[in-house]
Design a protein around this motif. Structure first.
Motif, short mmCIF file in Angstrom:
data_model
loop_
_atom_site.label_atom_id
_atom_site.label_comp_id
_atom_site.label_asym_id
_atom_site.label_seq_id
_atom_site.Cartn_x
_atom_site.Cartn_y
_atom_site.Cartn_z
N ASP A 1 -10.66 -22.10 2.89
CA ASP A 1 -11.30 -21.66 1.66
C ASP A 1 -11.95 -22.87 0.99
OD1 ASP A 1 -12.05 -20.67 -0.80
OD2 ASP A 1 -10.04 -19.99 -1.37
N LEU A 2 -13.24 -23.03 1.19
CA LEU A 2 -13.93 -24.21 0.64
C LEU A 2 -13.90 -24.23 -0.88
CD1 LEU A 2 -17.08 -24.72 2.91
CD2 LEU A 2 -14.81 -25.77 3.06
N ALA A 3 -13.93 -23.07 -1.50
CA ALA A 3 -13.89 -23.02 -2.97
C ALA A 3 -12.57 -23.60 -3.49
CB ALA A 3 -14.09 -21.59 -3.46
N ALA A 4 -11.49 -23.46 -2.71
CA ALA A 4 -10.19 -24.01 -3.12
C ALA A 4 -10.11 -25.50 -2.80
CB ALA A 4 -9.06 -23.25 -2.43
N LEU A 5 -10.74 -25.93 -1.72
CA LEU A 5 -10.69 -27.34 -1.32
C LEU A 5 -11.57 -28.22 -2.19
CD1 LEU A 5 -10.86 -27.15 2.60
CD2 LEU A 5 -8.90 -27.80 1.20
N VAL A 6 -12.76 -27.74 -2.51
CA VAL A 6 -13.75 -28.51 -3.27
C VAL A 6 -13.86 -27.90 -4.66
CG1 VAL A 6 -16.13 -29.35 -3.32
CG2 VAL A 6 -15.01 -28.94 -1.12
N THR A 7 -13.52 -28.67 -5.66
CA THR A 7 -13.51 -28.12 -7.02
C THR A 7 -14.84 -28.24 -7.74
OG1 THR A 7 -12.66 -30.21 -7.89
CG2 THR A 7 -11.03 -28.52 -7.32
N ASP A 8 -15.70 -29.16 -7.31
CA ASP A 8 -16.96 -29.40 -8.02
C ASP A 8 -18.14 -29.31 -7.06
OD1 ASP A 8 -18.77 -30.01 -10.03
OD2 ASP A 8 -18.23 -32.14 -10.13
N TRP A 9 -18.91 -28.23 -7.17
CA TRP A 9 -20.09 -27.99 -6.35
C TRP A 9 -21.34 -28.10 -7.20
CZ3 TRP A 9 -19.74 -26.87 -1.12
CH2 TRP A 9 -18.47 -26.53 -0.62
N ILE A 10 -22.44 -28.53 -6.59
CA ILE A 10 -23.73 -28.54 -7.29
C ILE A 10 -24.76 -27.83 -6.42
CG2 ILE A 10 -23.28 -30.60 -8.69
CD1 ILE A 10 -24.78 -32.27 -6.60
N LEU B 1 -26.50 -35.21 4.05
CA LEU B 1 -25.65 -34.41 3.16
C LEU B 1 -25.22 -33.18 3.93
CD1 LEU B 1 -27.78 -34.36 -0.14
CD2 LEU B 1 -25.67 -35.65 0.24
N ALA B 2 -24.24 -32.47 3.41
CA ALA B 2 -23.82 -31.19 3.99
C ALA B 2 -23.78 -30.17 2.86
CB ALA B 2 -22.45 -31.31 4.64
N ALA B 3 -24.04 -28.92 3.21
CA ALA B 3 -24.02 -27.84 2.22
C ALA B 3 -23.41 -26.60 2.85
CB ALA B 3 -25.43 -27.54 1.74
N ALA B 4 -22.80 -25.79 2.00
CA ALA B 4 -22.21 -24.53 2.45
C ALA B 4 -22.12 -23.59 1.26
CB ALA B 4 -20.82 -24.77 3.03
N VAL B 5 -21.89 -22.32 1.55
CA VAL B 5 -21.64 -21.33 0.51
C VAL B 5 -20.14 -21.37 0.23
CG1 VAL B 5 -21.77 -18.89 -0.10
CG2 VAL B 5 -23.57 -19.92 1.31
N PRO B 6 -19.73 -21.82 -0.98
CA PRO B 6 -18.29 -21.94 -1.26
C PRO B 6 -17.54 -20.62 -1.17
CG PRO B 6 -19.60 -23.06 -2.94
CD PRO B 6 -20.55 -22.31 -2.08
N ASN B 7 -18.12 -19.55 -1.70
CA ASN B 7 -17.51 -18.22 -1.68
C ASN B 7 -18.44 -17.27 -0.94
OD1 ASN B 7 -15.21 -18.77 -3.37
ND2 ASN B 7 -16.66 -18.92 -5.08
N GLY C 1 -25.56 -18.95 -3.04
CA GLY C 1 -26.35 -19.79 -2.17
C GLY C 1 -25.57 -21.03 -1.76
N GLN C 2 -26.17 -21.79 -0.88
CA GLN C 2 -25.52 -23.01 -0.44
C GLN C 2 -25.44 -24.01 -1.59
OE1 GLN C 2 -27.61 -24.62 2.94
NE2 GLN C 2 -26.23 -23.57 4.34
N ARG C 3 -24.37 -24.76 -1.58
CA ARG C 3 -24.15 -25.81 -2.57
C ARG C 3 -23.66 -27.06 -1.84
NH1 ARG C 3 -24.63 -24.05 -7.62
NH2 ARG C 3 -24.52 -21.83 -8.01
N VAL C 4 -23.76 -28.17 -2.55
CA VAL C 4 -23.33 -29.47 -2.03
C VAL C 4 -22.12 -29.92 -2.84
CG1 VAL C 4 -24.03 -31.90 -1.77
CG2 VAL C 4 -25.71 -30.07 -1.40
N PRO C 5 -21.06 -30.41 -2.19
CA PRO C 5 -19.96 -30.97 -2.97
C PRO C 5 -20.47 -32.13 -3.84
CG PRO C 5 -19.26 -30.58 -0.72
CD PRO C 5 -20.76 -30.40 -0.75
N ALA C 6 -20.15 -32.11 -5.12
CA ALA C 6 -20.61 -33.15 -6.05
C ALA C 6 -20.12 -34.53 -5.61
CB ALA C 6 -20.16 -32.83 -7.46
#
Length: 127
Positions: free
Chosen positions: A11-20, A45-51, A58-63
């Motif tokens: 669950d990327l949304a749980a692993l990464v708390t700050d997305w941009i 850079l890497a990007a993914a859809v957190p949820n 849409g795709q976001r990048v970990p801040a």
């Protein structure tokens, strides 16, 4: 004994708390959104859809990937090694944010300029 969770299933949304979003990434880097797209494609850079279940997400990048207007030192090389090993952006992000007994998470090692061990482990994992 339970099988370990695959990187892609974390669950990327749980692993990464700050997305941009890409626009904010562009602003922080001082580049265009098109350049951010290119940086993602070229593994700077890497990007993914957190949820993935979130409608219209849409795709976001970990801040954490951007420090002082630049991608974190060593991130590009590490992403390239992982991609060459067959991992996608979602799996790369999960690996960077999991505690891999380095000590700590690989993203923290990169941000603290201690990326050599993270790179070594990524190389071993990718081959």
């Amino acid at each position: 004994m339970d099988a370990p969770i695959r990187l892609a299933d974390h669950d990327l949304a749980a692993l990464v708390t700050d997305w941009i979003d890409w626009a904010e990434a562009a602003k922080r880097l001082g580049v265009t959104v098109g350049k951010v797209r290119t940086m993602i494609r070229e593994h700077q850079l890497a990007a993914a859809v957190p949820n993935p279940g979130e409608k219209g997400a849409g795709q976001r990048v970990p801040a954490d990937f951007i420090v002082d207007g630049e991608p974190v030192k060593g991130l590009s090389g590490l992403l390239t090694v992982l991609h060459d090993g067959g991992y996608d952006d979602r799996e790369c992000i999960a690996w960077l944010y999991l505690d891999a007994n380095l000590p700590g998470r690989p993203i923290d090692a990169l941000r603290e300029n201690r990326g050599a061990e993270a790179r070594r482990r990524a190389q071993a994992m990718a081959f």
